[in-house]
Motif scaffolding. Structure first.
Motif, PDB file in Angstrom:
ATOM      1  N   VAL A  35       0.830  -1.213   0.000  1.00 23.16           N
ATOM      2  CA  VAL A  35       0.000   0.000   0.000  1.00 23.16           C
ATOM      3  C   VAL A  35       0.863   1.261   0.000  1.00 23.16           C
ATOM      4  N   ILE A  36       1.900   1.274   0.834  1.00 22.24           N
ATOM      5  CA  ILE A  36       2.763   2.461   0.901  1.00 22.24           C
ATOM      6  C   ILE A  36       3.469   2.691  -0.434  1.00 22.24           C
ATOM      7  N   THR A  37       3.958   1.638  -1.043  1.00 24.23           N
ATOM      8  CA  THR A  37       4.655   1.791  -2.320  1.00 24.23           C
ATOM      9  C   THR A  37       3.699   2.241  -3.409  1.00 24.23           C
ATOM     10  N   TYR A  38       2.498   1.686  -3.412  1.00 20.49           N
ATOM     11  CA  TYR A  38       1.511   2.117  -4.411  1.00 20.49           C
ATOM     12  C   TYR A  38       1.143   3.583  -4.217  1.00 20.49           C
ATOM     13  N   GLY A  39       0.981   3.988  -2.955  1.00 23.14           N
ATOM     14  CA  GLY A  39       0.686   5.394  -2.690  1.00 23.14           C
ATOM     15  C   GLY A  39       1.825   6.310  -3.116  1.00 23.14           C
ATOM     16  N   ALA A  40       3.061   5.883  -2.854  1.00 22.22           N
ATOM     17  CA  ALA A  40       4.213   6.688  -3.275  1.00 22.22           C
ATOM     18  C   ALA A  40       4.281   6.779  -4.791  1.00 22.22           C
ATOM     19  N   TRP A  41       3.966   5.683  -5.465  1.00 23.52           N
ATOM     20  CA  TRP A  41       3.981   5.698  -6.933  1.00 23.52           C
ATOM     21  C   TRP A  41       2.908   6.630  -7.483  1.00 23.52           C
ATOM     22  N   ARG A  42       1.727   6.569  -6.907  1.00 19.86           N
ATOM     23  CA  ARG A  42       0.663   7.483  -7.350  1.00 19.86           C
ATOM     24  C   ARG A  42       1.060   8.931  -7.126  1.00 19.86           C
ATOM     25  N   HIS A  43       1.706   9.189  -5.981  1.00 20.04           N
ATOM     26  CA  HIS A  43       2.125  10.561  -5.667  1.00 20.04           C
ATOM     27  C   HIS A  43       3.174  11.051  -6.661  1.00 20.04           C
ATOM     28  N   THR A  44       4.205  10.239  -6.923  1.00 17.87           N
ATOM     29  CA  THR A  44       5.248  10.673  -7.853  1.00 17.87           C
ATOM     30  C   THR A  44       4.715  10.779  -9.276  1.00 17.87           C
ATOM     31  N   THR A  45       3.756   9.912  -9.620  1.00 15.96           N
ATOM     32  CA  THR A  45       3.170   9.990 -10.961  1.00 15.96           C
ATOM     33  C   THR A  45       2.345  11.261 -11.109  1.00 15.96           C
ATOM     34  N   ALA A  46       1.578  11.577 -10.071  1.00 18.18           N
ATOM     35  CA  ALA A  46       0.751  12.785 -10.135  1.00 18.18           C
ATOM     36  C   ALA A  46       1.600  14.045 -10.164  1.00 18.18           C
ATOM     37  N   MET A  47       2.745  14.012  -9.479  1.00 17.66           N
ATOM     38  CA  MET A  47       3.614  15.180  -9.427  1.00 17.66           C
ATOM     39  C   MET A  47       4.532  15.290 -10.635  1.00 17.66           C
ATOM     40  N   ALA A  48       4.646  14.208 -11.394  1.00 25.69           N
ATOM     41  CA  ALA A  48       5.559  14.229 -12.544  1.00 25.69           C
ATOM     42  C   ALA A  48       5.052  15.201 -13.595  1.00 25.69           C
ATOM     43  N   LEU A  49       5.959  15.961 -14.167  1.00 31.78           N
ATOM     44  CA  LEU A  49       5.612  16.890 -15.226  1.00 31.78           C
ATOM     45  C   LEU A  49       5.691  16.173 -16.566  1.00 31.78           C
ATOM     46  N   ARG A  50       4.687  16.416 -17.406  1.00 34.12           N
ATOM     47  CA  ARG A  50       4.593  15.697 -18.669  1.00 34.12           C
ATOM     48  C   ARG A  50       5.518  16.301 -19.719  1.00 34.12           C
ATOM     49  N   VAL A  51       5.915  15.475 -20.659  1.00 33.30           N
ATOM     50  CA  VAL A  51       6.779  15.910 -21.744  1.00 33.30           C
ATOM     51  C   VAL A  51       6.340  15.187 -23.003  1.00 33.30           C
ATOM     52  N   PRO A  52       6.422  15.830 -24.186  1.00 31.36           N
ATOM     53  CA  PRO A  52       6.083  15.125 -25.422  1.00 31.36           C
ATOM     54  C   PRO A  52       6.919  13.857 -25.560  1.00 31.36           C
ATOM     55  N   ALA A  80       7.544  22.093 -23.195  1.00 33.04           N
ATOM     56  CA  ALA A  80       7.375  20.794 -22.554  1.00 33.04           C
ATOM     57  C   ALA A  80       7.963  20.810 -21.167  1.00 33.04           C
ATOM     58  N   TYR A  81       7.597  19.792 -20.408  1.00 31.97           N
ATOM     59  CA  TYR A  81       8.069  19.675 -19.041  1.00 31.97           C
ATOM     60  C   TYR A  81       8.961  18.456 -18.896  1.00 31.97           C
ATOM     61  N   VAL A  82       9.444  18.280 -17.689  1.00 35.84           N
ATOM     62  CA  VAL A  82      10.415  17.227 -17.420  1.00 35.84           C
ATOM     63  C   VAL A  82       9.720  15.881 -17.277  1.00 35.84           C
ATOM     64  N   PRO A  83      10.210  14.832 -17.967  1.00 35.53           N
ATOM     65  CA  PRO A  83       9.654  13.499 -17.740  1.00 35.53           C
ATOM     66  C   PRO A  83      10.151  12.944 -16.416  1.00 35.53           C
ATOM     67  N   ASP A  84       9.245  12.487 -15.584  1.00 32.91           N
ATOM     68  CA  ASP A  84       9.623  11.945 -14.278  1.00 32.91           C
ATOM     69  C   ASP A  84       9.462  10.434 -14.337  1.00 32.91           C
ATOM     70  N   PRO A  85      10.495   9.673 -13.947  1.00 39.58           N
ATOM     71  CA  PRO A  85      10.355   8.211 -13.966  1.00 39.58           C
ATOM     72  C   PRO A  85       9.338   7.691 -12.969  1.00 39.58           C
ATOM     73  N   ALA A  86       8.801   8.535 -12.139  1.00 38.00           N
ATOM     74  CA  ALA A  86       7.774   8.132 -11.166  1.00 38.00           C
ATOM     75  C   ALA A  86       8.251   6.966 -10.317  1.00 38.00           C
ATOM     76  N   ASP A  87       9.455   7.064  -9.822  1.00 38.80           N
ATOM     77  CA  ASP A  87      10.051   5.992  -9.040  1.00 38.80           C
ATOM     78  C   ASP A  87       9.713   6.172  -7.568  1.00 38.80           C
ATOM     79  N   PRO A  88       8.866   5.306  -7.023  1.00 36.75           N
ATOM     80  CA  PRO A  88       8.520   5.449  -5.605  1.00 36.75           C
ATOM     81  C   PRO A  88       9.696   5.145  -4.679  1.00 36.75           C
ATOM     82  N   GLY A  89      10.692   4.413  -5.166  1.00 32.56           N
ATOM     83  CA  GLY A  89      11.840   4.094  -4.332  1.00 32.56           C
ATOM     84  C   GLY A  89      12.584   5.326  -3.874  1.00 32.56           C
ATOM     85  N   ARG A  90      12.680   6.333  -4.731  1.00 29.38           N
ATOM     86  CA  ARG A  90      13.366   7.572  -4.362  1.00 29.38           C
ATOM     87  C   ARG A  90      12.630   8.283  -3.242  1.00 29.38           C
TER      88      ARG A  90
END
Length: 663
Positions: A511-528, A559-569
């Motif tokens: 659950v914690i890892t999934y939540g962290a992944w959702r958080h980093t994905t939501a915060m990631a800036l999109r890029v073409p 465009a914005y920065v692509p974020d790997p959405a890594d919950p480990g970080r």
């Protein structure tokens, strides 16, 4: 055919297949694949037959002395108990699956014949270790596996990573083998025999003179072979070899050999409480440290490598609390789902064209490209995370339950301190294991970005094997009911307390890892997507988002920065960069051992060149000068020779006159 004869054929058939493969690989390429697959398959059938006949009952013993060797005889002996019978079946299953899988994975590799032969030899050596009833014969298989791993890890010898990894694996394991060999000799000296039954009889009668010293010497070799702390650093680097080799090493050979050795000789280690506590500490550090390191790795195979180290820690922990049944139970379950994880990872790598989870996290729809790998890897990851009813839950629960019994004083098979160490670190590792398993699954199969590349369908030999291994990954744990006959009567029924606590902690990690992944994905800036692919550093998948942000978009878009959405970080925070490099243990070893050895080598080189060579050159200088002087006199001119003769005559006459006058 007698059971003993069948047991002899089990390791012999892969050996003959390896020999035939090496001899016929170049001259008759059409025989390579049959010689790769059929011998381990036949060996598997015979191993199953031996296991059925053994039935978990009385051990099968047979021996013959080939030649006298002095006061301590070396015998060609078999000792097949329930543990040996089941582990041999595991080795046969995994080796056969790896060989079948390799026919597709390495179908265009020009060195496939030698690869297949080495895999068969590897399998034969492990089966020799499993069935051997004599420690010296066991050592033969032990060392053959070491040289096979050197060649297989270095299969892609054109790359510096593979060459360095193969050398590192060989040297680290050999470092452990030196004290291991000394420990074997000490053990045989006390017992008067290398026979395992004789050694165990000596231990039971109290005839082992220095149990702590012998046990610690043996543990060094076990740590090297089974990648336990502190000699585990070779295993992540060994990922430079082909993925099927990784599956074989991690699931059924090499690393399993050390655990199996301790399980077979567990009374030797139980004779020393200090050795059991040391083993518990090794297991605890191995479990927790590898869990943190796995959570920080970007290479999918290195995640699985650190995962293997952690699961080996669980097995060592079970042995540290005196329960070899739980250790071998987890070894068997782990062998199935870890082989599946590596082989499925090979399919994913082939489809995505990369090992990097950061790059995979930017690929949309990868799971649709490899549905077989997706579903089977999901099963294996659930087993790894110990989620019921998958096999990893039952085997890991057996370990935690055994540790809880020792910690609370319900058994005296091991010191209470060992029980507490294994129980606490095992619970912590349960959270970490579920966390990195969830992270791998999310990053590999739920990426957001460009469409995953389409490399076509995978060969059926690769995908079919995945479903074969998915069956024991899902259902093997449910066989704990009839298994006690093969495990010295050990009751493998899950304990309520540790089952609830362990499963709850695993779910917390998910659950914690999934939540962290959702958080980093939501915060990631999109890029073409094209901009990401066009960036020269993006393909490597190893660049921080901030570094890419300093560059203009490739297509001139805003465009914005692509974020790997890594919950480990996010989960590890500042610990991430240390965990990513294995907590700098390689750097410590380099400073403590590599640099002093290099400095010593440079000193020896200097002394040899500037001191020893100076004396050698000086000793040759005088004859050289005399020779030069004599050479000058040899002009080849007759007049010069006559003049010299006359001059010499005059000198002799004058000398004679002077002598006569003086007289």
């Amino acid at each position: 055919m007698t059971t003993t004869t069948l047991a002899v054929l089990v390791p012999l058939l892969p050996f003959l297949g390896a020999a035939a493969g090496l001899l016929l690989g170049r001259t008759s390429p059409g025989f390579v694949r049959p010689l790769a697959v059929l011998p381990p398959l036949a060996s598997l059938v015979l191993a199953v037959t031996v296991a059925v006949r053994q039935g978990g009952g009385q051990a099968i013993d047979a021996h013959t002395e080939l030649t006298p060797t002095g006061s301590v005889p070396i015998e060609l002996a078999l000792h097949i108990d329930g543990f040996a019978a089941l582990v041999a079946v595991l080795v046969g299953v995994v080796a056969t699956c790896v060989q079948i899988y390799s026919t597709g994975y390495l179908r265009d590799d020009p060195r496939y014949p030698s690869y297949a032969a080495l895999v068969s030899l590897f399998t034969s050596a492990m089966l020799l270790v499993v069935y051997s009833g004599d420690l010296m014969v066991l050592l033969v298989g032990w060392e053959i596996m070491g040289i096979c791993s050197y060649f297989l890890v270095g299969h892609y010898w054109e790359t510096p990573e593979a060459r360095a990894a193969s050398l590192k694996a060989f040297l680290v394991t050999k470092l452990g083998d030196v004290p291991f060999l000394i420990g074997l000799f000490a053990l045989a000296t006390d017992a008067g025999s290398f026979r395992i039954t004789s050694v165990l009889g000596t231990v039971a009668s109290g005839g082992l003179h220095h149990p702590t010293l012998v046990a610690l010497l043996l543990l060094v070799g076990v740590a090297g072979k089974s990648a336990l702390f502190p000699l585990h650093t070779w295993l992540p680097d060994a990922m430079a070899g082909p993925t099927p080799v990784s599956a074989l090493i991690h699931a059924a050979t090499m690393v399993a050999a050390g655990i199996y050795f301790v399980a077979r000789l567990l009374p030797v280690f139980q004779a020393s409480s200090a050795a059991m506590v040391v083993l518990a500490v090794m297991a605890g550090v191995t479990m927790a440290g590898s869990g943190l390191a796995a959570l920080a790795q970007d290479d999918i195979k290195r995640v699985l490598a650190y995962s293997t180290i952690g699961q080996l820690g669980y097995m060592a922990g079970a042995l540290a609390v005196g329960d070899r049944g739980a250790a071998v139970f987890h070894l068997l379950a782990h062998g199935a789902f870890k082989a599946l994880l590596f082989l499925a990872a090979g399919v994913v790598i082939h489809a995505s064209g990369t090992n990097s989870l950061a790059v995979m996290s930017r690929m949309k729809g990868l799971r649709n490209r490899v549905p077989d790998a997706y579903w089977t890897m999901t099963v294996a990851l659930l087993a790894l995370a110990a989620i019921p009813p998958f096999s990893g839950f039952f085997s890991k629960e057996a370990v935690l339950g055994a540790a809880e019994h020792v910690a609370t004083g319900h058994t005296e098979h091991a010191p209470g301190a060992a029980g507490w160490i294994v129980l606490i670190t095992g619970m912590v590792t349960a959270v970490l294991t579920a966390a990195y398993a969830t992270r791998l699954w999310l990053l590999a199969f739920h990426g957001q970005g460009t469409e995953a590349p389409d490399h076509g369908r995978q060969p059926v030999t690769m995908t079919a094997v995945l479903w074969v291994l998915a069956v024991p990954s899902l259902a093997f744990g449910l066989t704990y009911g009839p298994l006690p006959d093969w495990f010295d009567g050990r009751d493998l029924t899950p304990v309520l307390t540790t089952s609830v606590l362990g499963t709850g902690l695993a779910l917390v990690g998910v659950v914690i890892t999934y939540g962290a992944w959702r958080h980093t994905t939501a915060m990631a800036l999109r890029v073409p997507l094209g901009a990401v692919a066009a960036h020269p550093d993006a393909d490597a998948g190893l660049v921080e988002a901030e570094a890419i942000a300093s560059h203009e978009p490739a297509f001139g878009d805003v465009a914005y920065v692509p974020d790997p959405a890594d919950p480990g970080r996010l989960l590890l925070g500042p610990l991430h960069r240390h965990a990513a490099v294995g907590f700098h243990l390689d750097a410590v070893y380099h400073a403590l051992f590599v640099r002093p050895v290099q400095a010593g080598a440079q000193l020896v080189r200097f002394l040899d060149r500037e001191v020893v060579d100076t004396y050698v050159r000086g000793a040759g200088a005088l004859p050289r000068w005399l020779g030069a002087a004599v050479r000058r006199a040899q002009t080849g001119n007759v007049q010069t020779y006559v003049s010299a003769l006359l001059a010499g005559t005059v000198v002799l006459v004058v000398a004679a006159v002077l002598v006569a006058t003086g007289a």
